[in-house]
Design an enzyme around this catalytic site. Structure first.
Site, PDB file in Angstrom:
ATOM      1  N   GLN A  16       1.390  -1.245  -4.278  1.00 18.92           N
ATOM      2  CA  GLN A  16       1.052  -0.254  -4.762  1.00 18.92           C
ATOM      3  C   GLN A  16       2.090   0.514  -3.451  1.00 18.92           C
ATOM      4  O   GLN A  16       1.944   2.427  -3.864  1.00 18.92           O
ATOM      5  CB  GLN A  16      -0.141  -0.159  -3.525  1.00 18.92           C
ATOM      6  CG  GLN A  16      -0.497   0.882  -3.349  1.00 18.92           C
ATOM      7  CD  GLN A  16      -2.450   1.408  -2.441  1.00 18.92           C
ATOM      8  OE1 GLN A  16      -2.410   3.022  -2.574  1.00 18.92           O
ATOM      9  NE2 GLN A  16      -2.764   0.576  -2.627  1.00 18.92           N
ATOM     10  N   GLU A 138      -1.458  -3.056   2.778  1.00 16.91           N
ATOM     11  CA  GLU A 138      -1.336  -2.045   3.351  1.00 16.91           C
ATOM     12  C   GLU A 138      -3.118  -1.979   5.410  1.00 16.91           C
ATOM     13  O   GLU A 138      -2.575  -1.894   5.510  1.00 16.91           O
ATOM     14  CB  GLU A 138      -3.659  -1.738   2.583  1.00 16.91           C
ATOM     15  CG  GLU A 138      -4.130  -1.108   2.690  1.00 16.91           C
ATOM     16  CD  GLU A 138      -4.120   0.744   2.427  1.00 16.91           C
ATOM     17  OE1 GLU A 138      -2.793   0.660   2.241  1.00 16.91           O
ATOM     18  OE2 GLU A 138      -4.224   1.715   3.839  1.00 16.91           O
ATOM     19  N   ASP A 167      -0.756   1.929   2.949  1.00 15.32           N
ATOM     20  CA  ASP A 167       0.499   1.728   1.809  1.00 15.32           C
ATOM     21  C   ASP A 167       0.785   3.332   0.848  1.00 15.32           C
ATOM     22  O   ASP A 167       1.792   3.178   0.018  1.00 15.32           O
ATOM     23  CB  ASP A 167      -0.312   1.371   0.514  1.00 15.32           C
ATOM     24  CG  ASP A 167      -0.382  -0.445   0.419  1.00 15.32           C
ATOM     25  OD1 ASP A 167       0.432  -0.836   0.650  1.00 15.32           O
ATOM     26  OD2 ASP A 167      -1.316  -1.063  -0.225  1.00 15.32           O
ATOM     27  N   GLY A 246     -10.720  17.652  16.440  1.00 22.16           N
ATOM     28  CA  GLY A 246     -10.229  18.860  16.319  1.00 22.16           C
ATOM     29  C   GLY A 246     -10.578  20.032  18.029  1.00 22.16           C
ATOM     30  O   GLY A 246     -11.369  20.965  18.101  1.00 22.16           O
ATOM     31  N   GLY A 247     -11.860  19.251  19.042  1.00 19.30           N
ATOM     32  CA  GLY A 247     -12.438  19.672  19.754  1.00 19.30           C
ATOM     33  C   GLY A 247     -13.478  21.034  19.048  1.00 19.30           C
ATOM     34  O   GLY A 247     -13.801  21.546  19.611  1.00 19.30           O
TER      35      GLY A 247
HETATM   36  N1  COA Z   1      14.310 -10.525 -10.759  1.00 13.50           N
HETATM   37  C1  COA Z   1      14.185 -11.228 -10.532  1.00 13.50           C
HETATM   38  N2  COA Z   1      13.802 -11.933  -9.307  1.00 13.50           N
HETATM   39  C2  COA Z   1      13.353 -11.061  -8.888  1.00 13.50           C
HETATM   40  C3  COA Z   1      12.899  -9.301  -9.572  1.00 13.50           C
HETATM   41  C4  COA Z   1      13.763  -9.829 -11.072  1.00 13.50           C
HETATM   42  N3  COA Z   1      13.738  -8.567 -11.723  1.00 13.50           N
HETATM   43  N4  COA Z   1      12.089  -8.930  -8.660  1.00 13.50           N
HETATM   44  C5  COA Z   1      11.689 -10.023  -7.921  1.00 13.50           C
HETATM   45  N5  COA Z   1      12.632 -10.230  -8.079  1.00 13.50           N
HETATM   46  C6  COA Z   1      12.427 -10.893  -6.498  1.00 13.50           C
HETATM   47  C7  COA Z   1      12.428 -11.106  -5.061  1.00 13.50           C
HETATM   48  O1  COA Z   1      14.474 -11.012  -4.882  1.00 13.50           O
HETATM   49  C8  COA Z   1      12.029 -11.947  -4.425  1.00 13.50           C
HETATM   50  O2  COA Z   1      13.399 -13.042  -4.440  1.00 13.50           O
HETATM   51  P1  COA Z   1      12.842 -14.097  -2.899  1.00 13.50           P
HETATM   52  O3  COA Z   1      11.867 -13.986  -2.298  1.00 13.50           O
HETATM   53  O4  COA Z   1      14.493 -15.099  -3.183  1.00 13.50           O
HETATM   54  O5  COA Z   1      14.072 -12.768  -2.408  1.00 13.50           O
HETATM   55  C9  COA Z   1      10.609 -12.779  -5.029  1.00 13.50           C
HETATM   56  O6  COA Z   1      11.162 -11.831  -5.985  1.00 13.50           O
HETATM   57  C10 COA Z   1       9.781 -12.097  -4.131  1.00 13.50           C
HETATM   58  O7  COA Z   1      10.031 -10.630  -3.524  1.00 13.50           O
HETATM   59  P2  COA Z   1       8.737  -9.807  -2.577  1.00 13.50           P
HETATM   60  O8  COA Z   1       9.118  -8.753  -2.371  1.00 13.50           O
HETATM   61  O9  COA Z   1       8.976 -11.419  -1.654  1.00 13.50           O
HETATM   62  O10 COA Z   1       6.647 -10.512  -3.720  1.00 13.50           O
HETATM   63  P3  COA Z   1       5.996 -11.416  -2.779  1.00 13.50           P
HETATM   64  O11 COA Z   1       5.036 -11.040  -3.418  1.00 13.50           O
HETATM   65  O12 COA Z   1       6.448 -12.612  -1.989  1.00 13.50           O
HETATM   66  O13 COA Z   1       5.449 -10.496  -1.322  1.00 13.50           O
HETATM   67  C11 COA Z   1       4.566  -8.127   0.005  1.00 13.50           C
HETATM   68  C12 COA Z   1       4.769  -8.791  -0.955  1.00 13.50           C
HETATM   69  C13 COA Z   1       3.787  -6.372  -0.647  1.00 13.50           C
HETATM   70  C14 COA Z   1       4.042  -8.848   0.799  1.00 13.50           C
HETATM   71  C15 COA Z   1       6.583  -7.763  -0.261  1.00 13.50           C
HETATM   72  O14 COA Z   1       7.019  -7.565  -1.275  1.00 13.50           O
HETATM   73  C16 COA Z   1       6.777  -6.936   1.329  1.00 13.50           C
HETATM   74  O15 COA Z   1       6.050  -7.245   2.996  1.00 13.50           O
HETATM   75  N6  COA Z   1       7.178  -5.634   1.092  1.00 13.50           N
HETATM   76  C17 COA Z   1       7.384  -4.662   2.298  1.00 13.50           C
HETATM   77  C18 COA Z   1       6.505  -4.058   2.419  1.00 13.50           C
HETATM   78  C19 COA Z   1       4.909  -3.550   1.207  1.00 13.50           C
HETATM   79  O16 COA Z   1       5.882  -2.478   0.513  1.00 13.50           O
HETATM   80  N7  COA Z   1       3.956  -3.410   1.146  1.00 13.50           N
HETATM   81  C20 COA Z   1       2.562  -3.062   0.785  1.00 13.50           C
HETATM   82  C21 COA Z   1       2.876  -2.883  -0.745  1.00 13.50           C
HETATM   83  S1  COA Z   1       1.611  -2.653  -1.717  1.00 13.50           S
END
Ligand code: COA
Length: 424
Positions: A16, A138, A167, A246-247
């Site tokens: 998101q 979030e 988010d 806001g008071g």
């Molecule tokens: N091709 C190949 N690999 C890909 C890719 C693509 N097109 N797109 C993503 N990936 C890989 C990433 O490189 C990562 O690999 P790695 O763990 O080996 O380095 C993997 O996919 C997973 O990515 P990640 O971001 O760790 O996803 P997740 O589902 O485990 O975590 C979140 C999700 C949201 C918790 C995390 O991305 C995060 O903390 N983001 C920052 C904060 C944020 O925006 N949070 C709110 C989300 S609404």
């Protein structure tokens, strides 16, 4: 012309927070190219599905006006395509877990080498510090940014809010950072890093609560209901229920029908300049001169009595009647509108804040359009892309790949399973 026409965004976002930001950029006219993992794409495509095999509303409502290319960026040929995209784009936006982009081989230094003018914009859960490596969603941000500790009632649990301040709120912050960096680049020609941490974004939105934390050192927070109730303050800002900050004391009050309708309520603000009008409306003209009620300071210890009396009146009308009567006298108030009521609201539809969008696999659905209106750059909301819908056109038209290069890429597995691609 659209405000950001000619700006190309490499959209490496998911879920998101990041997609909210790139959707805004797309609405302002940027060409947003969403890079997605072959076969699966953004995880939200399949989350909270309401229609089998169709992209979810979670995805479609956050990815309007974008193009989608599928690319395995861990595959060697895929990395080459990503390099080309970095050369051709102005901004990369990403919200992967901390370190994911580096692990892929695309550090800030490497990206600068490829395109020194590129702006790299990132959302992470936390800024540098003890939690910098944490994955964050979030509600984690709402809790760690000060929203949960200050939301809810004093005698209840901390609460998270329905508004996605962690988010979508951080996506908005990042978006402003990006357009600011684009503006600076027009003078320096150089890119830069833009970072927005979700904890910081939430804390920024809770700014008034940090104000109250400091005020607390100098005495009780008199506009909080607990002051009038004689409940002592502790050493941190308490949850203030529906008090307004806001008071100008405010509360949510029952309106006619509250017994059966969970949203038959109105937010009522006892703004000082209209106090006399309030007294007349609720049938308490004596409060205009009574020293216990006539001034804001006199009323502060008596807010329960004040709002109790006002509620006796609001309960006699429905929330829209109350709104009409109060508005005519400039008394600030707001009916509690349900999502059902908002979805049907004619004026929100007329301004494009609520839009009906058609989609080839899910049919028509309602979405929230661009809440920011530019008179010189009106927004037309178009549907979100299907997974990989624009892979071919982006390779050929944006990256100028010829037929043999596209075929080679397909066979490398960078665009997905080569057998499946050959069968398409
Ligand atoms: N091709 C190949 N690999 C890909 C890719 C693509 N097109 N797109 C993503 N990936 C890989 C990433 O490189 C990562 O690999 P790695 O763990 O080996 O380095 C993997 O996919 C997973 O990515 P990640 O971001 O760790 O996803 P997740 O589902 O485990 O975590 C979140 C999700 C949201 C918790 C995390 O991305 C995060 O903390 N983001 C920052 C904060 C944020 O925006 N949070 C709110 C989300 S609404």
């Amino acid at each position: 012309m659209k405000a950001l026409e000619g700006v190309r965004i490499l959209d490496f976002t998911h879920v998101q927070s990041g997609p909210t930001c790139t959707q805004l950029l797309a609405w302002f006219g940027a060409d947003v190219i969403k890079v997605e993992r072959p076969g699966v794409g953004d995880i939200t495509r399949g989350q909270l599905r309401d229609i089998p095999d169709a992209d979810s509303l979670y995805f479609t409502m956050l990815n309007h006006n974008k193009r989608s290319i599928t690319l395995n960026t861990k595959n060697e040929s895929g990395k080459k395509v990503l390099e080309e995209l970095i050369r051709k784009c102005d901004v990369m936006v990403e919200n992967f877990a901390p370190g994911a982009l580096d692990r892929m081989g695309f550090t800030w230094e490497r990206i600068q080498e490829i395109n020194p003018a590129m702006i790299v914009a990132s959302i992470k859960g936390f800024g540098p510090g003890p939690y910098q490596d944490c994955k964050v969603y979030e509600n984690v941000a709402q809790c760690t940014g000060g929203a949960a500790s200050t939301t809810g009632f004093r005698d209840g649990l901390p609460l998270v809010t329905g508004a996605q301040i962690g988010d979508s709120g951080t996506g908005l912050h990042l978006c402003l950072g990006i357009v600011t960096a684009l503006y600076q680049r027009t003078r320096t020609g150089e890119g830069q890093k833009v970072s927005a941490a979700m904890q910081d974004g939430v804390l920024n939105l809770c700014r008034v609560k940090l104000r109250d934390q400091q005020r607390l050192e100098h005495g009780p927070l008199k506009e909080y209901s607990q002051f009038g109730e004689g409940v002592e303050f502790g050493d941190s800002v308490p949850r203030a229920g529906n008090d307004s900050g806001g008071g100008q004391p405010g509360r949510i009050l029952k309106c006619k029908g509250w017994e059966n309708d969970p949203n038959a309520y109105i937010y009522f603000i006892t703004q000082a300049p209209v106090w006399e009008a309030i007294c007349d409306v609720i049938g308490a003209p004596e409060w205009k001169t009574d020293p216990d009620y006539a001034t804001p300071n006199a009323r502060l210890p008596r807010l329960n009595q004040v709002f109790g009396r006002i509620e006796d009146w609001t309960q006699t009308r429905d929330k829209f009647e109350v709104m009409e009567i109060l508005n005519a006298r400039d008394i600030p108030c707001g009916p509690i509108l349900s999502m059902k009521e908002l979805a049907a609201d004619a004026s929100l539809r007329a301004t494009g804040t609520i839009v009906e969008v058609d989609h080839p696999t899910r049919g028509s659905y309602l979405s929230v359009g661009n809440p920011i209106k530019l008179s010189g750059s009106p927004t037309e909301v178009t549907r979100s892309p299907l997974l990989g819908e624009h892979t071919d056109v982006i390779l050929r038209e944006v990256l100028q790949f010829d037929e043999s290069m596209v075929k080679e890429l397909q066979q490398s597995g960078a665009l997905g399973d080569p057998a499946k691609l050959a069968a398409e």
